[in-house]
Design an enzyme around this catalytic site. Structure first.
Site, PDB file in Angstrom:
ATOM      1  N   ASP A 169      -4.064  -4.110  -7.140  1.00 28.26           N
ATOM      2  CA  ASP A 169      -2.807  -4.544  -6.526  1.00 28.26           C
ATOM      3  C   ASP A 169      -2.803  -6.063  -6.465  1.00 28.26           C
ATOM      4  O   ASP A 169      -3.546  -6.647  -5.699  1.00 28.26           O
ATOM      5  CB  ASP A 169      -2.697  -3.934  -5.125  1.00 28.26           C
ATOM      6  CG  ASP A 169      -1.285  -3.918  -4.578  1.00 28.26           C
ATOM      7  OD1 ASP A 169      -0.370  -4.448  -5.241  1.00 28.26           O
ATOM      8  OD2 ASP A 169      -1.108  -3.386  -3.476  1.00 28.26           O
ATOM      9  N   ARG A 177      -5.370  -0.649   5.170  1.00 29.01           N
ATOM     10  CA  ARG A 177      -6.312   0.150   4.381  1.00 29.01           C
ATOM     11  C   ARG A 177      -7.455   0.665   5.236  1.00 29.01           C
ATOM     12  O   ARG A 177      -7.952   1.760   5.004  1.00 29.01           O
ATOM     13  CB  ARG A 177      -6.887  -0.678   3.222  1.00 29.01           C
ATOM     14  CG  ARG A 177      -5.945  -0.875   2.091  1.00 29.01           C
ATOM     15  CD  ARG A 177      -6.647  -1.390   0.857  1.00 29.01           C
ATOM     16  NE  ARG A 177      -7.386  -2.605   1.030  1.00 29.01           N
ATOM     17  CZ  ARG A 177      -6.913  -3.822   0.836  1.00 29.01           C
ATOM     18  NH1 ARG A 177      -5.660  -3.989   0.490  1.00 29.01           N
ATOM     19  NH2 ARG A 177      -7.690  -4.882   0.988  1.00 29.01           N
ATOM     20  N   ARG A 211       8.879  -4.102  -1.997  1.00 28.38           N
ATOM     21  CA  ARG A 211       8.951  -3.187  -0.852  1.00 28.38           C
ATOM     22  C   ARG A 211       9.462  -1.795  -1.224  1.00 28.38           C
ATOM     23  O   ARG A 211      10.044  -1.091  -0.411  1.00 28.38           O
ATOM     24  CB  ARG A 211       9.797  -3.773   0.273  1.00 28.38           C
ATOM     25  CG  ARG A 211       9.260  -5.064   0.843  1.00 28.38           C
ATOM     26  CD  ARG A 211       7.987  -4.781   1.581  1.00 28.38           C
ATOM     27  NE  ARG A 211       7.458  -6.002   2.177  1.00 28.38           N
ATOM     28  CZ  ARG A 211       6.178  -6.272   2.244  1.00 28.38           C
ATOM     29  NH1 ARG A 211       5.296  -5.428   1.753  1.00 28.38           N
ATOM     30  NH2 ARG A 211       5.757  -7.369   2.804  1.00 28.38           N
ATOM     31  N   HIS A 236      -2.605  -6.095   4.881  1.00 26.70           N
ATOM     32  CA  HIS A 236      -2.989  -5.066   3.898  1.00 26.70           C
ATOM     33  C   HIS A 236      -4.397  -4.543   4.186  1.00 26.70           C
ATOM     34  O   HIS A 236      -4.645  -3.341   4.108  1.00 26.70           O
ATOM     35  CB  HIS A 236      -2.916  -5.611   2.465  1.00 26.70           C
ATOM     36  CG  HIS A 236      -1.542  -5.572   1.871  1.00 26.70           C
ATOM     37  ND1 HIS A 236      -1.001  -4.429   1.332  1.00 26.70           N
ATOM     38  CD2 HIS A 236      -0.600  -6.541   1.729  1.00 26.70           C
ATOM     39  CE1 HIS A 236       0.210  -4.688   0.891  1.00 26.70           C
ATOM     40  NE2 HIS A 236       0.476  -5.965   1.108  1.00 26.70           N
ATOM     41  N   GLU A 250     -12.079  -9.059  -4.647  1.00 25.85           N
ATOM     42  CA  GLU A 250     -11.027 -10.052  -4.857  1.00 25.85           C
ATOM     43  C   GLU A 250     -11.254 -10.738  -6.193  1.00 25.85           C
ATOM     44  O   GLU A 250     -12.320 -11.281  -6.447  1.00 25.85           O
ATOM     45  CB  GLU A 250     -11.023 -11.060  -3.715  1.00 25.85           C
ATOM     46  CG  GLU A 250     -10.653 -10.422  -2.391  1.00 25.85           C
ATOM     47  CD  GLU A 250     -10.634 -11.412  -1.241  1.00 25.85           C
ATOM     48  OE1 GLU A 250     -10.987 -12.590  -1.432  1.00 25.85           O
ATOM     49  OE2 GLU A 250     -10.278 -10.976  -0.134  1.00 25.85           O
ATOM     50  N   SER A 253       2.624  -0.007  -3.337  1.00 22.50           N
ATOM     51  CA  SER A 253       1.254  -0.175  -2.836  1.00 22.50           C
ATOM     52  C   SER A 253       0.822   1.038  -2.018  1.00 22.50           C
ATOM     53  O   SER A 253      -0.309   1.532  -2.175  1.00 22.50           O
ATOM     54  CB  SER A 253       1.135  -1.447  -1.991  1.00 22.50           C
ATOM     55  OG  SER A 253       1.251  -2.592  -2.806  1.00 22.50           O
TER      56      SER A 253
END
Length: 186
Positions: A86, A57, A11, A53, A65, A15
């Protein structure tokens, strides 16, 4: 083109930082940003994280993936593409649980990064600045992550470490700054 490595704790904003860099590069190039995601939805909590996420985005991102074949995903990027990966530590844990050769996979990733004609930003967790894990698997993961991160940072054109949503340049351009609203969102 160029490789940027973004490292930080949980955190810390890494990202959001990587996404902001990738989005800005995509705007400059007139292309669509690509997210190369290494997470797998193995339980409800992880499925919710992945969904969150994707929502953050938005539709402009194309998602690839790949929990294990990261070098192949990099090799598959078109010349001039702009991508974020990521994250490397999830990829590392996937490799370890699949009993893959981590060093060989890292070699393959570094070769793919060296040969790419895309702009790539990689995200990874810094796990070596905390307590020493109490079990052998945790210590093996911490050590493997440290070795992998060191190798990626050495090859990268730019390296940034994130603290409290603030990026500190370790290598390359010190002008890479994430807008506060992006770094505070993760």
């Amino acid at each position: 083109m160029s490789v940027t490595f973004v490292l930080g704790g949980a955190r810390s904003g890494k990202s959001a930082y990587a996404q902001a860099l990738t989005e800005a590069a995509a705007v400059r190039s007139g292309g669509r940003p690509v997210m190369i995601a290494t997470a797998e939805a193995l339980d409800e909590e992880m499925a919710a994280r992945i969904a969150q996420h994707r929502r953050e985005r938005g539709e402009v991102w194309r998602t690839v993936e790949t929990p294990l074949e990261l070098a192949g995903a990099v090799r598959g990027l078109e010349p001039g593409a702009v991508a974020a990966i990521d994250c490397l530590t999830l990829w590392l844990s996937n490799l370890m649980f699949a009993e893959r050769d981590v060093e060989a996979a890292t070699d393959e990733l570094l070769e793919a990064l060296a040969a790419t004609h895309a702009e790539v930003t990689l995200v990874s967790n810094e796990v070596g600045m905390s307590l020493v894990p109490e079990n052998a698997l945790g210590r093996a993961f911490r050590d493997a992550a440290g070795r992998m991160n060191r190798r990626v940072a050495q090859q990268a054109d730019h390296a940034v470490v994130m603290f409290c949503g603030l990026g500190v340049a370790l290598k390359g351009s010190p002008s890479m700054i994430v807008p506060a609203h992006l770094s505070a969102s993760r």
